[in-house]
Design a protein around this motif. Structure first.
Motif, PDB file in Angstrom:
ATOM      1  N   UNK A   1      -0.291  28.018   9.716  1.00  0.00           N
ATOM      2  CA  UNK A   1       1.015  28.433   9.217  1.00  0.00           C
ATOM      3  C   UNK A   1       1.134  29.886   8.811  1.00  0.00           C
ATOM      4  N   UNK A   2       0.071  30.668   8.997  1.00  0.00           N
ATOM      5  CA  UNK A   2       0.100  32.076   8.582  1.00  0.00           C
ATOM      6  C   UNK A   2       1.119  32.857   9.412  1.00  0.00           C
ATOM      7  N   UNK A   3       1.901  33.671   8.735  1.00  0.00           N
ATOM      8  CA  UNK A   3       2.861  34.559   9.393  1.00  0.00           C
ATOM      9  C   UNK A   3       2.095  35.659  10.113  1.00  0.00           C
ATOM     10  N   UNK A   4       2.250  35.742  11.431  1.00  0.00           N
ATOM     11  CA  UNK A   4       1.542  36.782  12.186  1.00  0.00           C
ATOM     12  C   UNK A   4       2.439  37.959  12.546  1.00  0.00           C
ATOM     13  N   UNK A   5       3.747  37.745  12.589  1.00  0.00           N
ATOM     14  CA  UNK A   5       4.657  38.851  12.903  1.00  0.00           C
ATOM     15  C   UNK A   5       6.081  38.464  12.528  1.00  0.00           C
ATOM     16  N   UNK A   6       6.877  39.480  12.231  1.00  0.00           N
ATOM     17  CA  UNK A   6       8.312  39.322  12.029  1.00  0.00           C
ATOM     18  C   UNK A   6       9.002  40.314  12.951  1.00  0.00           C
ATOM     19  N   UNK A   7      10.126  39.894  13.499  1.00  0.00           N
ATOM     20  CA  UNK A   7      10.820  40.796  14.401  1.00  0.00           C
ATOM     21  C   UNK A   7      12.291  40.512  14.472  1.00  0.00           C
ATOM     22  N   UNK A   8      12.971  41.388  15.198  1.00  0.00           N
ATOM     23  CA  UNK A   8      14.374  41.150  15.484  1.00  0.00           C
ATOM     24  C   UNK A   8      14.726  41.721  16.847  1.00  0.00           C
TER      25      UNK A   8
ATOM     26  N   UNK B   1      19.543  45.638  23.274  1.00  0.00           N
ATOM     27  CA  UNK B   1      19.771  47.051  22.989  1.00  0.00           C
ATOM     28  C   UNK B   1      18.822  47.580  21.913  1.00  0.00           C
ATOM     29  N   UNK B   2      18.149  46.659  21.222  1.00  0.00           N
ATOM     30  CA  UNK B   2      17.192  47.079  20.202  1.00  0.00           C
ATOM     31  C   UNK B   2      16.249  45.925  19.917  1.00  0.00           C
ATOM     32  N   UNK B   3      14.990  46.244  19.683  1.00  0.00           N
ATOM     33  CA  UNK B   3      14.021  45.225  19.271  1.00  0.00           C
ATOM     34  C   UNK B   3      12.992  45.866  18.353  1.00  0.00           C
ATOM     35  N   UNK B   4      12.391  45.027  17.529  1.00  0.00           N
ATOM     36  CA  UNK B   4      11.415  45.507  16.550  1.00  0.00           C
ATOM     37  C   UNK B   4      10.439  44.375  16.264  1.00  0.00           C
ATOM     38  N   UNK B   5       9.205  44.754  15.975  1.00  0.00           N
ATOM     39  CA  UNK B   5       8.204  43.765  15.581  1.00  0.00           C
ATOM     40  C   UNK B   5       7.262  44.403  14.572  1.00  0.00           C
ATOM     41  N   UNK B   6       7.029  43.696  13.478  1.00  0.00           N
ATOM     42  CA  UNK B   6       6.071  44.119  12.469  1.00  0.00           C
ATOM     43  C   UNK B   6       4.943  43.103  12.467  1.00  0.00           C
ATOM     44  N   UNK B   7       3.731  43.583  12.686  1.00  0.00           N
ATOM     45  CA  UNK B   7       2.566  42.711  12.812  1.00  0.00           C
ATOM     46  C   UNK B   7       1.937  42.489  11.448  1.00  0.00           C
ATOM     47  N   UNK B   8       1.635  41.221  11.152  1.00  0.00           N
ATOM     48  CA  UNK B   8       1.122  40.838   9.838  1.00  0.00           C
ATOM     49  C   UNK B   8      -0.310  40.307   9.884  1.00  0.00           C
ATOM     50  N   UNK B   9      -0.665  39.602  10.957  1.00  0.00           N
ATOM     51  CA  UNK B   9      -1.989  38.985  11.072  1.00  0.00           C
ATOM     52  C   UNK B   9      -2.279  38.736  12.552  1.00  0.00           C
ATOM     53  N   UNK B  10      -3.527  38.459  12.854  1.00  0.00           N
ATOM     54  CA  UNK B  10      -3.931  38.228  14.239  1.00  0.00           C
ATOM     55  C   UNK B  10      -3.743  36.779  14.661  1.00  0.00           C
TER      56      UNK B  10
END
Length: 144
Positions: free
Chosen positions: A107-114, A65-74
């Motif tokens: 190990x670099x964080x490329x994205x966070x989401x829910x 019902x909902x999704x989100x993604x924040x991009x941090x690196x390639x």
């Protein structure tokens, strides 16, 4: 832009998703839709293998019902994306999954989401409680 990998304790479960040749877009990096696919794959693989979700005949289905993604690196092919998974909120019929996507090479964080799933009756599509072994499995993914 880069971000450091959080300690493994920040996520209760890890799932590796290899990128494919066609995941790169014309800009030379993994296209944004692949991040969502990696999150969806990690969640649903876990639901099937760890929580006993029967995607073909089970009485309930998880509806996003909902999704989100924040991009941090390639990221680029041929990278393996390590997806950290935890439960951010477990309600009566819904669950909010929280995910961190990391390049396996450094190990670099490329994205966070829910993702938020509401579990519904397969036929009526009305919300149903998350109970029994599935709820117990989800409770193990709650990180305080």
């Amino acid at each position: 832009m880069t971000a450091a990998t959080p300690p493994n304790g920040d996520y209760a479960h890890w799932h590796d998703v290899p990128t494919r040749w066609n995941d790169n877009d014309s800009y030379g990096h993994v296209n944004n839709v692949i991040h969502y696919a990696a999150m969806d794959t990690a969640i649903n693989t876990w639901l099937i293998t760890e929580a006993g979700l029967d995607i073909h005949r089970g009485p309930a289905v998880g509806m996003c019902v909902e999704s989100r993604c924040t991009y941090k690196a390639e990221a680029t092919f041929p990278e393996v994306i390590r997806v950290g998974l935890r439960v951010g909120r477990l309600g009566r019929s819904s669950v909010r999954w929280e995910l961190g996507l990391h390049r396996s090479s450094d190990g670099v964080l490329i994205a966070e989401g829910d993702f938020t799933h509401v579990f519904c009756d397969r036929v009526t599509r009305r919300p149903v409680p998350i109970e029994g072994p599935m709820r117990a499995a989800m409770e193990r993914l709650v990180i305080s």
